[in-house]
Design a protein around this motif. Structure first.
Motif, short mmCIF file in Angstrom:
data_model
loop_
_atom_site.label_atom_id
_atom_site.label_comp_id
_atom_site.label_asym_id
_atom_site.label_seq_id
_atom_site.Cartn_x
_atom_site.Cartn_y
_atom_site.Cartn_z
N VAL A 1 0.86 -1.18 0.00
CA VAL A 1 0.00 0.00 0.00
C VAL A 1 0.89 1.23 0.00
O VAL A 1 1.67 1.44 0.94
N VAL A 2 0.81 2.01 -1.07
CA VAL A 2 1.55 3.28 -1.16
C VAL A 2 0.62 4.35 -0.60
O VAL A 2 -0.43 4.63 -1.17
N GLY A 3 1.01 4.93 0.54
CA GLY A 3 0.08 5.69 1.35
C GLY A 3 0.00 7.19 1.16
O GLY A 3 -0.67 7.85 1.94
N SER A 4 0.64 7.74 0.17
CA SER A 4 0.58 9.19 -0.03
C SER A 4 -0.10 9.52 -1.35
O SER A 4 0.12 8.84 -2.35
N ASN A 5 -0.91 10.57 -1.34
CA ASN A 5 -1.53 11.01 -2.59
C ASN A 5 -1.27 12.49 -2.87
O ASN A 5 -1.94 13.09 -3.70
N ARG A 6 -0.31 13.07 -2.19
CA ARG A 6 0.02 14.48 -2.43
C ARG A 6 0.67 14.70 -3.78
O ARG A 6 1.43 13.85 -4.25
N HIS A 7 0.41 15.85 -4.36
CA HIS A 7 1.08 16.23 -5.60
C HIS A 7 2.59 16.37 -5.31
O HIS A 7 2.99 16.94 -4.31
N GLY A 8 3.42 15.83 -6.18
CA GLY A 8 4.87 15.91 -5.99
C GLY A 8 5.40 14.97 -4.93
O GLY A 8 6.52 15.14 -4.45
N HIS B 1 3.47 14.69 12.16
CA HIS B 1 3.72 13.66 13.18
C HIS B 1 2.78 12.45 13.07
O HIS B 1 2.62 11.69 14.03
N SER B 2 2.17 12.23 11.91
CA SER B 2 1.31 11.07 11.73
C SER B 2 1.31 10.67 10.26
O SER B 2 2.14 11.13 9.48
N TYR B 3 0.37 9.81 9.90
CA TYR B 3 0.29 9.31 8.53
C TYR B 3 -0.80 10.06 7.76
O TYR B 3 -1.65 10.72 8.37
N GLY C 1 12.24 10.31 10.07
CA GLY C 1 12.15 9.19 9.13
C GLY C 1 10.77 8.57 9.03
O GLY C 1 10.63 7.43 8.60
N GLY C 2 9.75 9.30 9.45
CA GLY C 2 8.40 8.76 9.38
C GLY C 2 8.04 7.80 10.49
O GLY C 2 6.98 7.18 10.47
N HIS D 1 1.89 5.30 14.91
CA HIS D 1 0.44 5.51 14.91
C HIS D 1 -0.27 4.38 14.18
O HIS D 1 -1.34 3.93 14.60
N LEU D 2 0.32 3.93 13.08
CA LEU D 2 -0.30 2.84 12.32
C LEU D 2 -0.33 1.54 13.12
O LEU D 2 -1.26 0.74 12.96
N ARG D 3 0.65 1.32 13.98
CA ARG D 3 0.62 0.11 14.82
C ARG D 3 -0.65 0.07 15.66
O ARG D 3 -1.28 -0.99 15.81
N GLN D 4 -1.04 1.20 16.22
CA GLN D 4 -2.25 1.25 17.04
C GLN D 4 -3.49 0.98 16.21
O GLN D 4 -4.41 0.27 16.63
#
Length: 196
Positions: A15-22, A90-92, A122-123, A129-132
């Motif tokens: 799963v590629v989790g970003s949809n921001r331009h650039g 500070h999150s996804y 480094g994210g 947060h995703l672990r929770q």
């Protein structure tokens, strides 16, 4: 257990989790896919949130039904997941949260490997947060992650890592753990359905 026969490869959805331009995600995704495709114990497919048009409200509509028709089977068929996330504030990202929240049973009793990128951290805060979130969805996150600190400076203009030794070793460890958990959970579910 018969140890003479190798188990079927693990079906993994990245799963590629970003949809921001650039966005920088495709650079990291291409690096990761290169490592995953070298293995004979994993078969990988990609779900990119930038290519999915899920509504942000949870009303069933024709638009939502069509988007889910293409993405839900890719999640349901997976034995395991790799979630690639940037860190925003500070999150996804919201697009990743939206994809996760539109599904429930598709995540259950499956392992999730986390790959993150960002600035100094480094994210890693996004990964934590995703672990929770995945614990709430009855998924198991593997312990070791792959993280890219100051990600933009870590890759050259052609998308190659300037120093691949650390990330390559981290990816191997994470993928080895993902395969172990994926096979163990797949075998367990074959014997006994998971009760949520």
């Amino acid at each position: 257990m018969n140890t003479d026969t190798a188990p079927a490869p693990l079906n993994v959805t990245l799963v590629v989790g970003s949809n921001r331009h650039g966005r920088f995600g495709p650079v990291v995704a291409n690096w990761l896919l290169d490592r995953v495709r070298r293995r004979d114990d994993i078969v990988v497919q990609v779900v990119d949130v930038a290519e999915i048009d899920l509504p942000t409200t949870f009303a069933r509509s024709a638009e939502a039904t069509e988007a889910l028709r293409t993405v839900t089977p890719k999640l349901a068929e997976a034995d395991a997941f790799i979630v690639l996330t940037p860190e925003y504030n500070h999150s996804y990202p919201a697009g990743l949260k939206n994809l996760v929240d539109w599904h429930f049973a598709e995540w259950q009793a499956k392992p999730v490997g986390l790959v993150s990128y960002g600035g100094m951290a480094g994210g890693l805060r996004a990964a934590e947060h995703l672990r929770q979130v995945f614990a709430e969805l009855h998924a198991v996150t593997v312990r070791d992650t792959v993280s890219f600190h100051n990600a933009g400076a870590s890759f050259d203009d052609e998308g190659r890592l300037r120093d691949p030794s650390g990330p390559d070793a981290a990816a191997k460890t994470m993928l080895d753990q993902l395969v172990w958990w994926g096979l163990a959970l797949r075998e367990a579910k074959d014997r006994r359905p998971y009760a949520a």
